[in-house]
Design an enzyme around this catalytic site. Structure first.
Site, PDB file in Angstrom:
ATOM      1  N   TYR A   1       0.807  -1.214   0.000  1.00  0.00           N
ATOM      2  CA  TYR A   1       0.000   0.000   0.000  1.00  0.00           C
ATOM      3  C   TYR A   1       0.846   1.273   0.000  1.00  0.00           C
ATOM      4  CZ  TYR A   1      -3.938  -3.028   1.284  1.00  0.00           C
ATOM      5  OH  TYR A   1      -4.905  -3.983   1.305  1.00  0.00           O
TER       6      TYR A   1
ATOM      7  N   ASP B   1       0.913   5.992  13.910  1.00  0.00           N
ATOM      8  CA  ASP B   1       0.911   5.198  12.669  1.00  0.00           C
ATOM      9  C   ASP B   1       2.293   5.295  12.035  1.00  0.00           C
ATOM     10  OD1 ASP B   1       0.058   3.961  10.066  1.00  0.00           O
ATOM     11  OD2 ASP B   1      -1.941   4.305  10.881  1.00  0.00           O
TER      12      ASP B   1
ATOM     13  N   GLY C   1       5.623   6.025  13.998  1.00  0.00           N
ATOM     14  CA  GLY C   1       6.425   4.906  14.478  1.00  0.00           C
ATOM     15  C   GLY C   1       5.859   3.580  13.989  1.00  0.00           C
ATOM     16  N   ASP C   2       6.631   2.526  14.264  1.00  0.00           N
ATOM     17  CA  ASP C   2       6.227   1.183  13.862  1.00  0.00           C
ATOM     18  C   ASP C   2       5.784   0.443  15.119  1.00  0.00           C
ATOM     19  OD1 ASP C   2       6.327  -1.597  13.367  1.00  0.00           O
ATOM     20  OD2 ASP C   2       7.742  -1.302  11.720  1.00  0.00           O
ATOM     21  N   PHE C   3       4.528  -0.020  15.146  1.00  0.00           N
ATOM     22  CA  PHE C   3       4.037  -0.594  16.405  1.00  0.00           C
ATOM     23  C   PHE C   3       4.637  -1.953  16.745  1.00  0.00           C
ATOM     24  CE2 PHE C   3      -0.237  -1.043  13.920  1.00  0.00           C
ATOM     25  CZ  PHE C   3       0.043  -2.332  13.448  1.00  0.00           C
TER      26      PHE C   3
ATOM     27  N   HIS D   1      -7.259  -7.798  12.968  1.00  0.00           N
ATOM     28  CA  HIS D   1      -7.597  -8.777  11.917  1.00  0.00           C
ATOM     29  C   HIS D   1      -6.506  -8.870  10.836  1.00  0.00           C
ATOM     30  CE1 HIS D   1      -8.956  -5.190   9.674  1.00  0.00           C
ATOM     31  NE2 HIS D   1      -8.574  -5.907   8.632  1.00  0.00           N
ATOM     32  N   ASP D   2      -5.608  -7.886  10.801  1.00  0.00           N
ATOM     33  CA  ASP D   2      -4.574  -7.896   9.750  1.00  0.00           C
ATOM     34  C   ASP D   2      -3.393  -8.810  10.059  1.00  0.00           C
ATOM     35  OD1 ASP D   2      -5.453  -6.199   7.701  1.00  0.00           O
ATOM     36  OD2 ASP D   2      -4.924  -4.406   8.849  1.00  0.00           O
TER      37      ASP D   2
HETATM   38  N1  SAM Z   1      -7.453   2.305  12.585  1.00  0.00           N
HETATM   39  C1  SAM Z   1      -7.791   2.848  11.275  1.00  0.00           C
HETATM   40  C2  SAM Z   1      -9.269   2.690  11.019  1.00  0.00           C
HETATM   41  O1  SAM Z   1      -9.946   1.879  11.679  1.00  0.00           O
HETATM   42  O2  SAM Z   1      -9.757   3.391  10.122  1.00  0.00           O
HETATM   43  C3  SAM Z   1      -6.962   2.229  10.151  1.00  0.00           C
HETATM   44  C4  SAM Z   1      -7.028   0.754   9.996  1.00  0.00           C
HETATM   45  S1  SAM Z   1      -5.980   0.129   8.705  1.00  0.00           S
HETATM   46  C5  SAM Z   1      -6.751  -1.403   8.306  1.00  0.00           C
HETATM   47  C6  SAM Z   1      -4.504  -0.368   9.531  1.00  0.00           C
HETATM   48  C7  SAM Z   1      -3.612   0.785   9.946  1.00  0.00           C
HETATM   49  O3  SAM Z   1      -2.460   0.248  10.642  1.00  0.00           O
HETATM   50  C8  SAM Z   1      -3.069   1.560   8.780  1.00  0.00           C
HETATM   51  O4  SAM Z   1      -3.280   2.931   8.984  1.00  0.00           O
HETATM   52  C9  SAM Z   1      -1.586   1.220   8.764  1.00  0.00           C
HETATM   53  O5  SAM Z   1      -0.758   2.265   8.278  1.00  0.00           O
HETATM   54  C10 SAM Z   1      -1.310   0.938  10.226  1.00  0.00           C
HETATM   55  N2  SAM Z   1      -0.122   0.094  10.403  1.00  0.00           N
HETATM   56  C11 SAM Z   1       0.180  -1.057   9.757  1.00  0.00           C
HETATM   57  N3  SAM Z   1       1.348  -1.551  10.183  1.00  0.00           N
HETATM   58  C12 SAM Z   1       1.806  -0.689  11.124  1.00  0.00           C
HETATM   59  C13 SAM Z   1       2.959  -0.667  11.940  1.00  0.00           C
HETATM   60  N4  SAM Z   1       3.868  -1.635  11.857  1.00  0.00           N
HETATM   61  N5  SAM Z   1       3.116   0.352  12.803  1.00  0.00           N
HETATM   62  C14 SAM Z   1       2.176   1.360  12.891  1.00  0.00           C
HETATM   63  N6  SAM Z   1       1.042   1.375  12.152  1.00  0.00           N
HETATM   64  C15 SAM Z   1       0.858   0.364  11.273  1.00  0.00           C
END
Ligand code: SAM
Length: 350
Positions: free
Chosen positions: A146, A210, A235-237, A255-256
């Site tokens: 993405y 995010d 940051g990276d979670f 769910h991801d």
């Molecule tokens: N929480 C938002 C919502 O419900 O509309 C967005 C959900 S989206 C499916 C997943 C989000 O997780 C994205 O914005 C993505 O950039 C963020 N994300 C994915 N991997 C991440 C990481 N390693 N660290 C921080 N954020 C992350």
């Protein structure tokens, strides 16, 4: 044997045609049919075709199909027929309407549709078809797919933004959050959900956390009335420190990812949380028998590394990290919500 009317398998026939209806909606959105009708109120076929830069014949078929699906209306006006948006189309399909689903529809057209056209392979191989559909491998769907191109990133963020705006109020008001003063929306993307939380809870400030690639785009999605109770941290979670808060929001995050990856994130959250801290999970919850809603089960077919779970499965996952489920809310909107509270490890139930 005689074939009676009751034997007509209506539900199968509508499934059979379902993909054509979806693609009609996607195409009308992509070609901006709802937008041009919104700015002129009503237009003849030729006018729509001219404004969307398409053939009259093709436009006629698209508009007629959209009328049959209840997306547009055709009315007679002084001997000519004109098209206009239905009330629903004006509210949800025009791209700049406050509740627009346009971003999500374009994401479905451009990202999800190509994946689903390889569903047979996805099922045979048990893997995401990203490489077949887009010619590129991805380890992490966000960072490698993405967010590798700005155009795709904005489209994905737009999709998240549109769903969050439509569901955000119901999620934000699902529970009494008055004990909490600071929240952190983990993976909070454009901040759309965070703004709904601050609107609903005057005493709450929200940090949107995010990836840096997402946070750098935040101005693109800022609402007109900004709110200084919403702030952004990049940051990276999985790797970086998380901001301190007394309520963590995980909306469409769990769910991801696989259970293994989630244990990394949840153990970090558990360390950040003192007893009494809240954790709000918002997802489509599967029923315990994994039969409904089909939205969740259909989404799972895109074969990301995550999975759809029931409230019990989410609870099992979170209880391992000291979070106890307290309340659940089925919102009747696109996302449900569960509130967990961090227990005092000394009072652990036996
Ligand atoms: N929480 C938002 C919502 O419900 O509309 C967005 C959900 S989206 C499916 C997943 C989000 O997780 C994205 O914005 C993505 O950039 C963020 N994300 C994915 N991997 C991440 C990481 N390693 N660290 C921080 N954020 C992350």
């Amino acid at each position: 044997p005689e074939f009676s009317r009751q034997d007509i398998p209506h539900s199968i026939i509508s499934l059979l045609d379902g993909f054509k209806a979806s693609k009609t909606l996607f195409t009308a959105s992509k070609l901006k049919v709802f937008d041009v009708l919104n700015s002129s109120n009503s237009l003849t076929l030729e006018e729509v075709a001219g404004q969307i830069n398409a053939s009259v014949l093709g436009t006629e078929r698209l508009l007629e199909a959209a009328v049959s699906l209840g997306l547009l209306e055709r009315v007679k006006q002084q001997n000519t027929s004109v098209y206009r948006n239905t009330e629903q189309a004006s509210r949800f399909l025009v791209s700049d309407s406050p509740e627009s689903l346009n971003g999500y529809i374009l994401h479905c057209n451009d990202m999800v549709w190509p994946l689903f056209s390889h569903l047979e392979n996805a099922v045979r191989e048990g893997t995401s078809q990203h490489e077949r559909a887009f010619g590129k491998k991805n380890e992490d769907v966000f960072q490698d797919a993405y967010y590798s191109k700005d155009e795709v990133k904005i489209r994905f963020m737009d999709a998240m933004h549109s769903i969050a705006r439509v569901t955000g109020k119901d999620v934000a008001t699902a529970f009494d959050l008055s004990p909490y003063k600071t929240a952190c929306d983990i993976g909070g993307c454009t901040g759309a959900m965070a703004y709904e939380f601050t609107k609903a809870h005057p005493g709450l400030s929200v940090i949107v956390f995010d990836l840096p690639q997402v946070i750098e785009m935040r101005r693109h999605f800022q609402p007109k009335e900004t709110d200084d109770r919403v702030s952004f941290v990049a940051g990276d979670f999985f790797k970086d420190d998380l901001p301190k808060a007394d309520l963590y929001v995980l909306a469409r995050i769990l769910h991801d990812w696989s259970d293994e990856k989630l244990h990394v994130l949840l153990s970090k959250l558990s360390k950040m949380c003192t007893p009494g801290c809240g954790l709000l999970v918002s997802e489509i919850f599967l029923d315990e028998e994994r039969k409904r809603p089909s939205r969740a089960l259909l989404q799972a077919l895109s074969m990301t590394e995550g999975k759809q779970r029931s409230p019990t499965e989410y609870s099992d996952l979170l209880e391992k990290h000291g979070f106890t489920p307290k309340h659940i809310k089925h919102t009747d909107n696109l996302l449900d919500a569960m509130l967990f509270v961090k227990e005092d490890p000394n009072n652990k139930r036996t």
